[in-house]
Design a protein around this motif. Structure first.
Motif, PDB file in Angstrom:
ATOM      1  N   ASP A  12       0.861  -1.187   0.000  1.00 24.21           N
ATOM      2  CA  ASP A  12       0.000   0.000   0.000  1.00 24.21           C
ATOM      3  C   ASP A  12       0.895   1.234   0.000  1.00 24.21           C
ATOM      4  O   ASP A  12       1.245   1.771   1.051  1.00 24.21           O
ATOM      5  CB  ASP A  12      -0.908  -0.025   1.240  1.00 24.21           C
ATOM      6  CG  ASP A  12      -1.939   1.091   1.228  1.00 24.21           C
ATOM      7  OD1 ASP A  12      -1.774   2.050   0.452  1.00 24.21           O
ATOM      8  OD2 ASP A  12      -2.903   1.015   2.021  1.00 24.21           O
ATOM      9  N   GLY A  13       1.278   1.655  -1.194  1.00 26.73           N
ATOM     10  CA  GLY A  13       2.226   2.750  -1.315  1.00 26.73           C
ATOM     11  C   GLY A  13       1.736   4.055  -0.733  1.00 26.73           C
ATOM     12  O   GLY A  13       2.494   4.799  -0.125  1.00 26.73           O
ATOM     13  N   GLN A  30      15.667   1.017   6.242  1.00 30.11           N
ATOM     14  CA  GLN A  30      16.082  -0.298   5.737  1.00 30.11           C
ATOM     15  C   GLN A  30      14.904  -1.274   5.759  1.00 30.11           C
ATOM     16  O   GLN A  30      14.764  -2.117   4.877  1.00 30.11           O
ATOM     17  CB  GLN A  30      17.229  -0.859   6.581  1.00 30.11           C
ATOM     18  CG  GLN A  30      18.602  -0.363   6.207  1.00 30.11           C
ATOM     19  CD  GLN A  30      19.100  -0.911   4.879  1.00 30.11           C
ATOM     20  OE1 GLN A  30      18.522  -1.832   4.305  1.00 30.11           O
ATOM     21  NE2 GLN A  30      20.175  -0.341   4.382  1.00 30.11           N
ATOM     22  N   GLN A  31      14.055  -1.144   6.771  1.00 31.00           N
ATOM     23  CA  GLN A  31      12.961  -2.088   6.958  1.00 31.00           C
ATOM     24  C   GLN A  31      11.795  -1.849   6.002  1.00 31.00           C
ATOM     25  O   GLN A  31      10.981  -2.749   5.783  1.00 31.00           O
ATOM     26  CB  GLN A  31      12.497  -2.038   8.405  1.00 31.00           C
ATOM     27  CG  GLN A  31      13.613  -2.439   9.369  1.00 31.00           C
ATOM     28  CD  GLN A  31      13.344  -2.046  10.803  1.00 31.00           C
ATOM     29  OE1 GLN A  31      12.553  -2.686  11.480  1.00 31.00           O
ATOM     30  NE2 GLN A  31      14.003  -0.991  11.262  1.00 31.00           N
ATOM     31  N   CYS A  32      11.718  -0.659   5.435  1.00 30.16           N
ATOM     32  CA  CYS A  32      10.631  -0.394   4.483  1.00 30.16           C
ATOM     33  C   CYS A  32      11.173   0.081   3.138  1.00 30.16           C
ATOM     34  O   CYS A  32      10.411   0.529   2.280  1.00 30.16           O
ATOM     35  CB  CYS A  32       9.663   0.645   5.053  1.00 30.16           C
ATOM     36  SG  CYS A  32      10.386   2.276   5.320  1.00 30.16           S
ATOM     37  N   GLY A  33      12.487  -0.036   2.931  1.00 27.74           N
ATOM     38  CA  GLY A  33      13.113   0.500   1.724  1.00 27.74           C
ATOM     39  C   GLY A  33      12.641  -0.139   0.437  1.00 27.74           C
ATOM     40  O   GLY A  33      12.547   0.532  -0.602  1.00 27.74           O
ATOM     41  N   ASP A  34      12.312  -1.434   0.474  1.00 31.73           N
ATOM     42  CA  ASP A  34      11.894  -2.106  -0.750  1.00 31.73           C
ATOM     43  C   ASP A  34      10.470  -1.710  -1.133  1.00 31.73           C
ATOM     44  O   ASP A  34      10.158  -1.550  -2.316  1.00 31.73           O
ATOM     45  CB  ASP A  34      12.027  -3.614  -0.578  1.00 31.73           C
ATOM     46  CG  ASP A  34      13.460  -3.993  -0.256  1.00 31.73           C
ATOM     47  OD1 ASP A  34      14.359  -3.619  -1.028  1.00 31.73           O
ATOM     48  OD2 ASP A  34      13.693  -4.615   0.799  1.00 31.73           O
ATOM     49  N   ALA A  35       9.623  -1.544  -0.130  1.00 33.39           N
ATOM     50  CA  ALA A  35       8.267  -1.060  -0.410  1.00 33.39           C
ATOM     51  C   ALA A  35       8.308   0.382  -0.903  1.00 33.39           C
ATOM     52  O   ALA A  35       7.533   0.770  -1.780  1.00 33.39           O
ATOM     53  CB  ALA A  35       7.401  -1.173   0.843  1.00 33.39           C
ATOM     54  N   LEU A  36       9.217   1.191  -0.367  1.00 36.14           N
ATOM     55  CA  LEU A  36       9.374   2.567  -0.837  1.00 36.14           C
ATOM     56  C   LEU A  36       9.878   2.582  -2.280  1.00 36.14           C
ATOM     57  O   LEU A  36       9.417   3.387  -3.100  1.00 36.14           O
ATOM     58  CB  LEU A  36      10.343   3.319   0.075  1.00 36.14           C
ATOM     59  CG  LEU A  36      10.720   4.740  -0.349  1.00 36.14           C
ATOM     60  CD1 LEU A  36       9.492   5.619  -0.494  1.00 36.14           C
ATOM     61  CD2 LEU A  36      11.702   5.349   0.659  1.00 36.14           C
ATOM     62  N   THR A  50      10.010  11.406  -1.209  1.00 34.29           N
ATOM     63  CA  THR A  50      10.356  10.661   0.001  1.00 34.29           C
ATOM     64  C   THR A  50      11.591   9.802  -0.235  1.00 34.29           C
ATOM     65  O   THR A  50      12.476   9.701   0.629  1.00 34.29           O
ATOM     66  CB  THR A  50       9.173   9.778   0.431  1.00 34.29           C
ATOM     67  OG1 THR A  50       8.018  10.593   0.603  1.00 34.29           O
ATOM     68  CG2 THR A  50       9.474   9.055   1.734  1.00 34.29           C
ATOM     69  N   ALA A  51      11.673   9.183  -1.407  1.00 32.47           N
ATOM     70  CA  ALA A  51      12.831   8.352  -1.730  1.00 32.47           C
ATOM     71  C   ALA A  51      14.108   9.181  -1.803  1.00 32.47           C
ATOM     72  O   ALA A  51      15.175   8.735  -1.357  1.00 32.47           O
ATOM     73  CB  ALA A  51      12.594   7.626  -3.052  1.00 32.47           C
ATOM     74  N   VAL A  52      14.015  10.389  -2.351  1.00 26.61           N
ATOM     75  CA  VAL A  52      15.179  11.274  -2.416  1.00 26.61           C
ATOM     76  C   VAL A  52      15.665  11.605  -1.004  1.00 26.61           C
ATOM     77  O   VAL A  52      16.876  11.559  -0.710  1.00 26.61           O
ATOM     78  CB  VAL A  52      14.831  12.571  -3.181  1.00 26.61           C
ATOM     79  CG1 VAL A  52      15.931  13.619  -2.996  1.00 26.61           C
ATOM     80  CG2 VAL A  52      14.620  12.274  -4.657  1.00 26.61           C
ATOM     81  N   ARG A  53      14.723  11.935  -0.133  1.00 25.01           N
ATOM     82  CA  ARG A  53      15.079  12.258   1.253  1.00 25.01           C
ATOM     83  C   ARG A  53      15.704  11.064   1.962  1.00 25.01           C
ATOM     84  O   ARG A  53      16.706  11.200   2.683  1.00 25.01           O
ATOM     85  CB  ARG A  53      13.820  12.731   1.992  1.00 25.01           C
ATOM     86  CG  ARG A  53      14.016  13.026   3.461  1.00 25.01           C
ATOM     87  CD  ARG A  53      12.834  13.816   4.015  1.00 25.01           C
ATOM     88  NE  ARG A  53      11.569  13.161   3.745  1.00 25.01           N
ATOM     89  CZ  ARG A  53      11.018  12.261   4.560  1.00 25.01           C
ATOM     90  NH1 ARG A  53      11.638  11.908   5.664  1.00 25.01           N
ATOM     91  NH2 ARG A  53       9.845  11.721   4.265  1.00 25.01           N
ATOM     92  N   CYS A  54      15.136   9.881   1.763  1.00 23.76           N
ATOM     93  CA  CYS A  54      15.648   8.686   2.427  1.00 23.76           C
ATOM     94  C   CYS A  54      17.017   8.285   1.881  1.00 23.76           C
ATOM     95  O   CYS A  54      17.903   7.866   2.636  1.00 23.76           O
ATOM     96  CB  CYS A  54      14.662   7.536   2.267  1.00 23.76           C
ATOM     97  SG  CYS A  54      13.163   7.714   3.253  1.00 23.76           S
ATOM     98  N   SER A  55      17.205   8.432   0.571  1.00 25.54           N
ATOM     99  CA  SER A  55      18.501   8.110  -0.017  1.00 25.54           C
ATOM    100  C   SER A  55      19.601   8.996   0.564  1.00 25.54           C
ATOM    101  O   SER A  55      20.694   8.519   0.902  1.00 25.54           O
ATOM    102  CB  SER A  55      18.436   8.282  -1.537  1.00 25.54           C
ATOM    103  OG  SER A  55      19.707   8.089  -2.116  1.00 25.54           O
ATOM    104  N   ALA A  56      19.313  10.286   0.697  1.00 24.68           N
ATOM    105  CA  ALA A  56      20.302  11.204   1.261  1.00 24.68           C
ATOM    106  C   ALA A  56      20.616  10.835   2.713  1.00 24.68           C
ATOM    107  O   ALA A  56      21.787  10.851   3.131  1.00 24.68           O
ATOM    108  CB  ALA A  56      19.781  12.633   1.179  1.00 24.68           C
ATOM    109  N   ALA A  57      19.587  10.479   3.490  1.00 25.21           N
ATOM    110  CA  ALA A  57      19.799  10.112   4.885  1.00 25.21           C
ATOM    111  C   ALA A  57      20.635   8.839   4.999  1.00 25.21           C
ATOM    112  O   ALA A  57      21.494   8.720   5.882  1.00 25.21           O
ATOM    113  CB  ALA A  57      18.444   9.911   5.579  1.00 25.21           C
ATOM    114  N   LEU A  73      17.288   3.086  -4.374  1.00 22.10           N
ATOM    115  CA  LEU A  73      16.312   4.170  -4.412  1.00 22.10           C
ATOM    116  C   LEU A  73      16.619   5.146  -5.537  1.00 22.10           C
ATOM    117  O   LEU A  73      15.722   5.610  -6.249  1.00 22.10           O
ATOM    118  CB  LEU A  73      16.282   4.896  -3.070  1.00 22.10           C
ATOM    119  CG  LEU A  73      15.687   4.112  -1.894  1.00 22.10           C
ATOM    120  CD1 LEU A  73      15.921   4.858  -0.581  1.00 22.10           C
ATOM    121  CD2 LEU A  73      14.196   3.867  -2.103  1.00 22.10           C
ATOM    122  N   ASP A  74      17.898   5.456  -5.722  1.00 24.59           N
ATOM    123  CA  ASP A  74      18.283   6.378  -6.790  1.00 24.59           C
ATOM    124  C   ASP A  74      17.939   5.809  -8.162  1.00 24.59           C
ATOM    125  O   ASP A  74      17.535   6.545  -9.075  1.00 24.59           O
ATOM    126  CB  ASP A  74      19.783   6.681  -6.709  1.00 24.59           C
ATOM    127  CG  ASP A  74      20.141   7.551  -5.515  1.00 24.59           C
ATOM    128  OD1 ASP A  74      19.213   8.105  -4.886  1.00 24.59           O
ATOM    129  OD2 ASP A  74      21.343   7.654  -5.199  1.00 24.59           O
TER     130      ASP A  74
END
Length: 238
Positions: A12-13, A30-36, A50-57, A73-74
């Motif tokens: 459920d994206g 890490q725990q939700c990265g594949d769903a993201l 959201t993916a851009v923000r998470c990739s940077a983090a 993610l990139d």
């Protein structure tokens, strides 16, 4: 965290992105990265941001497996084809083989289904000496032991704000029985206990992801999995 786990397992994206946008995603990425990743590929609103923000983090945090997920993610953000082969394997289950009881001797991943099986499990494939026949279907997982889990305890102690608790835990992990004593000390501090389970789960997922990448695979979500459940790993994120 129950809602986050449910959103990931149900693919459920929209629900996932809403949760990640309203909270700090770093403790669980890490725990939700594949769903993201899947949400970004499908074009779910705000998923790319959201993916851009998470990739940077992830690149700033730089734990084991973080760069692998950041690259994933990139790739989803840019729309390019991923270099790693997809495998519907659960990182939590894979981590259990990699870092579980050495007496079980690791195990195997079924490359057809993504199922993780301990070394002593019964296999339908023809086998000798209790192991599946070595074919292209099976990916062997050697147990790495508890060294990384011990380092997780050390690193968690290093970031604690409470000096008294940090000293007590540092004493607890000296010598045999370190894991049991560490747990016993943390039992008296429920908030820090929840924080540790989250910290540990995130690092375990990252190590499992890095191991898969070393074998040219990337995990993909299992939509509709019956394994969706609330576990102690997720209690610290609220």
């Amino acid at each position: 965290m129950t809602a986050l786990r449910a959103a990931c397992c149900a693919a459920d994206g929209r629900a996932l992105i809403e949760l990640l946008r309203t909270r700090d995603a770093e403790p669980v990425v890490q725990q939700c990265g594949d769903a993201l990743t899947a949400a970004a590929i499908r074009g779910v609103p705000a998923a790319v941001e959201t993916a851009v923000r998470c990739s940077a983090a992830l690149r700033v945090r730089s734990w084991e497996g973080d760069e692998v997920l950041a690259d994933q993610l990139d790739t989803a953000i840019s729309g390019t084809a991923p270099a790693l082969r997809p495998l519907a394997v659960g990182l939590e289950e894979l981590s259990g083989l990699l870092e579980g009881d050495p007496a079980w001797g690791g195990g195997w991943v079924d490359l057809n289904t993504g199922e993780c099986r301990p070394m002593r499990a019964d296999f339908e494939e023809p086998r000798g000496e209790g192991e599946p026949e070595i074919t292209e279907r099976w990916l062997h997982v050697a147990c790495a032991g508890s060294h990384d889990a011990y380092r997780d305890m050390e690193d968690f102690i290093a970031v604690l704000d409470d000096p008294s608790l940090a000293d007590a835990l540092a004493t607890a992990i000296r010598g045999r029985g370190a894991f049991r004593r560490f747990k016993d000390v943390l039992d008296a501090s429920p908030a820090e206990q929840r924080r540790y389970w989250l910290f540990s789960a995130e690092r375990q997922h990252g190590r499992a992801r890095a191991w898969l990448a070393d074998h040219d695979y990337r995990p993909t979500p299992r939509a509709g999995s019956s394994r969706a459940r609330s576990t102690p790993h997720f209690l610290g994120w609220s």
